[in-house]
Design a protein around this motif. Structure first.
Motif, mmCIF file in Angstrom:
data_model
loop_
_atom_site.group_PDB
_atom_site.id
_atom_site.type_symbol
_atom_site.label_atom_id
_atom_site.label_comp_id
_atom_site.label_asym_id
_atom_site.label_seq_id
_atom_site.Cartn_x
_atom_site.Cartn_y
_atom_site.Cartn_z
ATOM 1 N N LYS A 18 0.802 -0.688 -0.165
ATOM 2 C CA LYS A 18 0.350 -0.109 -0.081
ATOM 3 C C LYS A 18 0.987 1.595 0.241
ATOM 4 O O LYS A 18 1.726 1.677 -0.083
ATOM 5 C CB LYS A 18 -1.091 0.200 0.916
ATOM 6 C CG LYS A 18 -1.770 -0.908 1.109
ATOM 7 C CD LYS A 18 -3.027 -1.703 0.228
ATOM 8 C CE LYS A 18 -3.483 -2.042 0.189
ATOM 9 N NZ LYS A 18 -4.143 -2.672 -0.541
ATOM 10 N N SER A 19 0.624 2.291 -1.295
ATOM 11 C CA SER A 19 1.418 3.730 -0.890
ATOM 12 C C SER A 19 0.842 4.367 0.576
ATOM 13 O O SER A 19 -0.136 4.400 1.062
ATOM 14 C CB SER A 19 0.686 4.023 -1.674
ATOM 15 O OG SER A 19 -0.320 4.813 -1.939
ATOM 16 N N ASN A 20 1.381 5.605 0.774
ATOM 17 C CA ASN A 20 0.788 6.102 1.498
ATOM 18 C C ASN A 20 -0.164 6.759 2.076
ATOM 19 O O ASN A 20 -1.258 6.677 2.695
ATOM 20 C CB ASN A 20 1.955 7.353 2.212
ATOM 21 C CG ASN A 20 3.430 6.268 2.529
ATOM 22 O OD1 ASN A 20 3.435 5.975 3.142
ATOM 23 N ND2 ASN A 20 3.949 7.669 2.027
ATOM 24 N N ASP A 21 -1.029 7.012 0.961
ATOM 25 C CA ASP A 21 -1.713 7.584 0.519
ATOM 26 C C ASP A 21 -3.430 6.915 0.879
ATOM 27 O O ASP A 21 -4.069 7.031 1.423
ATOM 28 C CB ASP A 21 -2.308 8.142 -0.649
ATOM 29 C CG ASP A 21 -1.889 9.349 -1.309
ATOM 30 O OD1 ASP A 21 -1.019 10.469 -0.421
ATOM 31 O OD2 ASP A 21 -1.311 9.750 -2.391
ATOM 32 N N GLU A 22 -2.374 5.445 0.466
ATOM 33 C CA GLU A 22 -4.151 3.927 0.700
ATOM 34 C C GLU A 22 -3.390 4.069 1.692
ATOM 35 O O GLU A 22 -5.041 3.538 2.407
ATOM 36 C CB GLU A 22 -2.927 3.095 -0.188
ATOM 37 C CG GLU A 22 -3.409 2.630 -1.821
ATOM 38 C CD GLU A 22 -3.041 2.135 -2.535
ATOM 39 O OE1 GLU A 22 -3.538 0.816 -3.362
ATOM 40 O OE2 GLU A 22 -1.908 1.826 -1.986
ATOM 41 N N ILE A 23 -2.733 4.004 2.600
ATOM 42 C CA ILE A 23 -3.650 3.739 4.414
ATOM 43 C C ILE A 23 -3.613 4.346 4.890
ATOM 44 O O ILE A 23 -4.704 4.412 5.682
ATOM 45 C CB ILE A 23 -1.376 3.512 4.589
ATOM 46 C CG1 ILE A 23 -0.880 2.427 4.516
ATOM 47 C CG2 ILE A 23 -1.645 3.874 6.333
ATOM 48 C CD1 ILE A 23 0.975 2.172 4.383
ATOM 49 N N GLU A 24 -3.475 5.833 4.567
ATOM 50 C CA GLU A 24 -4.821 7.203 4.980
ATOM 51 C C GLU A 24 -5.253 6.921 5.216
ATOM 52 O O GLU A 24 -6.355 7.098 5.688
ATOM 53 C CB GLU A 24 -3.982 8.581 3.939
ATOM 54 C CG GLU A 24 -2.277 8.426 4.661
ATOM 55 C CD GLU A 24 -2.480 8.956 7.035
ATOM 56 O OE1 GLU A 24 -3.418 9.673 7.273
ATOM 57 O OE2 GLU A 24 -1.630 8.339 7.656
ATOM 58 N N ALA A 25 -5.909 6.428 3.464
ATOM 59 C CA ALA A 25 -7.656 6.790 3.024
ATOM 60 C C ALA A 25 -8.104 5.208 4.005
ATOM 61 O O ALA A 25 -9.139 5.636 4.738
ATOM 62 C CB ALA A 25 -7.265 6.013 1.500
ATOM 63 N N MET A 26 -7.330 4.338 4.389
ATOM 64 C CA MET A 26 -7.690 3.290 4.568
ATOM 65 C C MET A 26 -7.772 3.142 6.896
ATOM 66 O O MET A 26 -9.244 2.636 7.104
ATOM 67 C CB MET A 26 -6.687 1.879 4.936
ATOM 68 C CG MET A 26 -6.550 0.965 3.326
ATOM 69 S SD MET A 26 -5.686 -0.064 3.708
ATOM 70 C CE MET A 26 -5.802 -0.937 4.096
ATOM 71 N N LYS A 27 -7.065 4.231 7.184
ATOM 72 C CA LYS A 27 -7.003 5.068 8.303
ATOM 73 C C LYS A 27 -8.731 5.674 8.240
ATOM 74 O O LYS A 27 -9.828 5.674 9.086
ATOM 75 C CB LYS A 27 -6.391 5.471 8.304
ATOM 76 C CG LYS A 27 -5.194 5.277 8.876
ATOM 77 C CD LYS A 27 -3.742 5.785 9.652
ATOM 78 C CE LYS A 27 -2.414 4.917 9.803
ATOM 79 N NZ LYS A 27 -1.400 5.879 10.140
#
Length: 166
Positions: free
Chosen positions: A132-141
């Motif tokens: 996961k990219s940082n953007d994907e991780i943030e969206a998941m959070k």
């Protein structure tokens, strides 16, 4: 994407094709697909009338369209053959296909590529999708936090004695 011994990945809509290309199309009775060879350019194959509504494709991706009287399976076979510098039908290769590809499309491709071996592409894609990219991780959070908030409100609601409609 590490191709794990496959010569090609052939993915259809919706999830894996969208993941790989950013182009989200809906499954239909018309073949749309993404062909990712081990070597050479990738191809996006769609009905001609759908091409204008596609988002910008990844750099280096070739767009191939087919018309109402064309055979999309023959188009896929010609792309595979050209990528391996072979004539259609005479291609010995291994093609990983998406597990949600409609069987009618797969059967037609198998008929056009009788010397090819077909297998599931899930082993290749599952590893790639775990990264996961940082953007994907943030969206998941954010999605997780919203779900937690909704659940916290839901458990405050009394359900005893209420109908499903209520």
């Amino acid at each position: 994407v590490h191709t794990d011994g496959l010569h090609f990945l052939v993915e259809g809509p919706p999830a894996d094709m969208g993941y790989l290309t950013g182009a989200h199309t809906s499954p239909s009775e018309r073949l749309s697909g993404f062909i990712l060879p081990q070597m050479g350019p990738a191809y996006f194959v769609v009905p001609a009338f759908e091409a204008p509504s596609l988002p910008e494709l990844p750099e280096g991706t070739m767009l191939k369209t087919w018309g109402e009287t064309d055979s999309p399976a023959k188009l896929v076979a010609s792309i595979v053959a050209a990528s391996l510098h072979s004539g259609p039908g005479g291609v010995n290769c291994t093609i990983g296909v998406g597990e949600r590809m409609w069987s009618v499309f797969l059967l037609r491709m198998q008929a056009e590529l009788p010397r090819a071996s077909f297998t599931l592409a899930i082993a290749v894609l599952s590893g790639a999708r775990q990264v996961k990219s940082n953007d994907e991780i943030e969206a998941m959070k954010k999605a997780g936090a919203k779900s937690d908030e909704a659940f916290a409100e839901l458990v405050k609601t009394p359900f005893i004695g209420k109908s499903e409609l209520e």
